[in-house]
Design a protein around this motif. Structure first.
Motif, short mmCIF file in Angstrom:
data_model
loop_
_atom_site.label_atom_id
_atom_site.label_comp_id
_atom_site.label_asym_id
_atom_site.label_seq_id
_atom_site.Cartn_x
_atom_site.Cartn_y
_atom_site.Cartn_z
N LEU A 48 -15.78 44.71 -52.53
CA LEU A 48 -15.58 43.30 -52.84
C LEU A 48 -15.77 42.42 -51.62
N TYR A 49 -15.29 42.90 -50.48
CA TYR A 49 -15.41 42.13 -49.24
C TYR A 49 -16.89 41.86 -48.94
N ALA A 50 -17.72 42.87 -49.16
CA ALA A 50 -19.16 42.72 -48.93
C ALA A 50 -19.80 41.78 -49.95
N ALA A 51 -19.33 41.86 -51.20
CA ALA A 51 -19.94 41.07 -52.27
C ALA A 51 -19.52 39.60 -52.24
N MET A 52 -18.35 39.31 -51.71
CA MET A 52 -17.83 37.94 -51.75
C MET A 52 -18.55 36.99 -50.81
N GLY A 53 -19.20 37.51 -49.78
CA GLY A 53 -19.85 36.61 -48.83
C GLY A 53 -18.85 36.02 -47.87
N SER A 54 -19.24 34.94 -47.21
CA SER A 54 -18.40 34.34 -46.17
C SER A 54 -17.13 33.76 -46.78
N GLY A 55 -16.02 33.96 -46.07
CA GLY A 55 -14.75 33.45 -46.56
C GLY A 55 -13.87 32.98 -45.42
N THR A 56 -12.69 32.53 -45.78
CA THR A 56 -11.70 32.05 -44.81
C THR A 56 -10.59 33.08 -44.73
N GLU A 57 -10.25 33.51 -43.51
CA GLU A 57 -9.16 34.46 -43.32
C GLU A 57 -7.90 33.71 -42.93
N ALA A 58 -6.80 34.01 -43.60
CA ALA A 58 -5.52 33.37 -43.30
C ALA A 58 -4.39 34.31 -43.67
N SER A 59 -3.37 34.38 -42.85
CA SER A 59 -2.23 35.24 -43.16
C SER A 59 -1.58 34.79 -44.46
N GLY A 60 -1.19 35.78 -45.26
CA GLY A 60 -0.59 35.47 -46.55
C GLY A 60 0.50 36.46 -46.91
N GLY A 61 0.58 36.74 -48.21
CA GLY A 61 1.69 37.52 -48.74
C GLY A 61 2.69 36.55 -49.34
N SER A 62 3.14 36.80 -50.54
CA SER A 62 3.95 35.84 -51.28
C SER A 62 5.21 35.41 -50.55
N ALA A 63 6.09 36.36 -50.24
CA ALA A 63 7.34 36.00 -49.57
C ALA A 63 7.09 35.47 -48.16
N ALA A 64 6.05 35.98 -47.50
CA ALA A 64 5.70 35.49 -46.16
C ALA A 64 5.28 34.03 -46.22
N ASN A 65 4.52 33.66 -47.25
CA ASN A 65 4.14 32.26 -47.42
C ASN A 65 5.37 31.38 -47.63
N THR A 66 6.32 31.89 -48.39
CA THR A 66 7.54 31.12 -48.67
C THR A 66 8.34 30.87 -47.40
N VAL A 67 8.55 31.91 -46.59
CA VAL A 67 9.34 31.70 -45.38
C VAL A 67 8.57 30.85 -44.36
N ILE A 96 2.63 34.23 -38.27
CA ILE A 96 3.96 33.96 -38.81
C ILE A 96 4.94 33.55 -37.71
N ARG A 97 4.77 34.11 -36.52
CA ARG A 97 5.63 33.70 -35.41
C ARG A 97 5.29 32.31 -34.91
N ASN A 98 4.01 31.98 -34.90
CA ASN A 98 3.59 30.67 -34.42
C ASN A 98 4.11 29.53 -35.29
N ILE A 99 4.34 29.82 -36.57
CA ILE A 99 4.86 28.77 -37.45
C ILE A 99 6.37 28.65 -37.36
N GLY A 100 7.02 29.61 -36.63
CA GLY A 100 8.45 29.49 -36.39
C GLY A 100 9.33 30.48 -37.13
N VAL A 101 8.72 31.51 -37.72
CA VAL A 101 9.49 32.53 -38.45
C VAL A 101 9.77 33.71 -37.52
N ASP A 102 11.01 34.18 -37.49
CA ASP A 102 11.33 35.41 -36.77
C ASP A 102 10.74 36.60 -37.52
N PHE A 103 10.03 37.47 -36.81
CA PHE A 103 9.37 38.61 -37.44
C PHE A 103 9.67 39.85 -36.60
N PRO A 104 10.83 40.49 -36.86
CA PRO A 104 11.25 41.63 -36.03
C PRO A 104 10.61 42.96 -36.40
#
Length: 330
Positions: A48-67, A96-104
């Motif tokens: 899929l990565y090969a088929a999708m072509g150029s994209g934007t990479e950004a950290s995600g994950g549902s709960a990670a986005n929320t915090v 995630i650390r740059n936005i101010g979330v503690d990530f131990p």
């Protein structure tokens, strides 16, 4: 009771999102169900990565986005999630650390690579997700620091965690630590397919473990196997302290055993990408709740943060959320 160190502690999948525009024909060609999330293996991820072509990479994950949203609103946030000591793992931890979330959470030195979610965004702004969980499946009870859980006002869990067995153990350990500390548990149902797979277990959690439930319209109907949204909302009342259910352009409905609040959607000029809308809705709501606001105000805050999320590509906020809240919350 321990002093509160965090407003919200999230536990979830640590994922780097790869977003790319796609047509409906692309979804059909690759067997995708529009608007859904599917788990894929490493080979499918590469295809899929090969088929999708150029994209934007950004950290995600549902709960990670929320915090991340909590931190952007000025709240104190912490996140537990499993990454590998690879390039994407470094990207995730830096973001995630740059936005101010503690990530131990310490990165794994071996095993599967850091997870990635390949997101096809169609012209109508709907996102269809294909997730390779990678290192996430190794998240287990040893990754849950009970002292930090006890020092958090709210522990927020994503329904996606209920799939991998060890992650489920981590989920249960976190809920138990939250309960023993006299704190509150919030849960997102995450996806209709999660609900279909784990309906009975989710129902038990909602009735006996969860204080604040987040879902969208389709998920709550699926949970109760209801004939309509209204019937589902009648069923959930009293099963948990609060249920906050989103309805896209119709806004959201917040209910308790004794109250029902209908919250209008925030006006927005152009919907670009719905990725993370529910995650940022939860961030706005939980920030309001953690700071003692009434439920209608929590709903307004949730609507404002969700509207910001869908105004651009990617799930993490791009606007100063504190300023946005100050200017729009009357």
């Amino acid at each position: 009771m321990a002093e509160i160190r965090y407003d919200v502690l999230g536990i979830g999948n640590a994922i780097v999102d790869v977003l790319a525009p796609a047509e409906d024909t692309f979804l059909k060609e690759h067997g995708m169900v529009k608007g859904s999330m599917a788990l894929i293996d490493a080979q499918k991820a590469e295809e899929l990565y090969a088929a999708m072509g150029s994209g934007t990479e950004a950290s995600g994950g549902s709960a990670a986005n929320t915090v991340a949203g909590i931190a952007a609103l000025g709240g104190r946030a912490c996140f537990f999630g499993k990454i590998r000591d690879d390039q994407l793992g470094q990207t995730f931890s830096n973001d995630i650390r740059n936005i101010g979330v503690d990530f131990p959470s310490a990165p794994a030195a071996g095993g599967a690579p850091t997870a990635r979610c390949l997101i096809a965004v169609t012209p109508d702004a709907m996102r269809t997700m294909n997730t390779f969980l990678g290192a996430c499946v190794e998240l287990g009870p040893d990754d849950v620091d009970e002292a930090l859980v006890a020092a958090s006002a709210i522990t927020y869990l994503e329904g996606y965690l209920w799939d991998p067995p060890r992650a489920k153990e981590a989920f249960l350990k976190a809920m138990d630590a939250t309960r023993r500390a006299g704190r509150q548990v919030a849960l997102s149902l995450s996806d209709g397919f999660c609900v279909d797979r784990h309906r009975d277990e989710f129902m038990d959690l909602v009735q006996h473990q969860v204080d604040i439930l987040f879902a969208n319209e389709q998920e709550i109907i699926s949970l109760y196997e209801a004939e309509s949204f209204g019937a589902a909302m009648q069923s959930v009342r009293g099963h948990c302290e609060i249920a906050a259910v989103t309805r896209a352009e119709k806004g959201s409905v917040i209910t308790t055993k004794d109250e029902v609040h209908i919250i209008d959607a925030e006006p927005i000029d152009n919907v670009v990408d719905t990725t993370g809308a529910g995650d940022l809705y939860a961030a706005g709501f939980l920030m309001g709740f953690a700071t003692g606001r009434c439920l209608p105000e929590c709903g307004r805050m949730a609507g404002i943060t969700a509207a910001e999320a869908i105004s651009h590509m990617g799930a993490r906020p791009e606007t100063d959320l504190r300023a946005l809240m100050k200017n729009n919350l009357v």
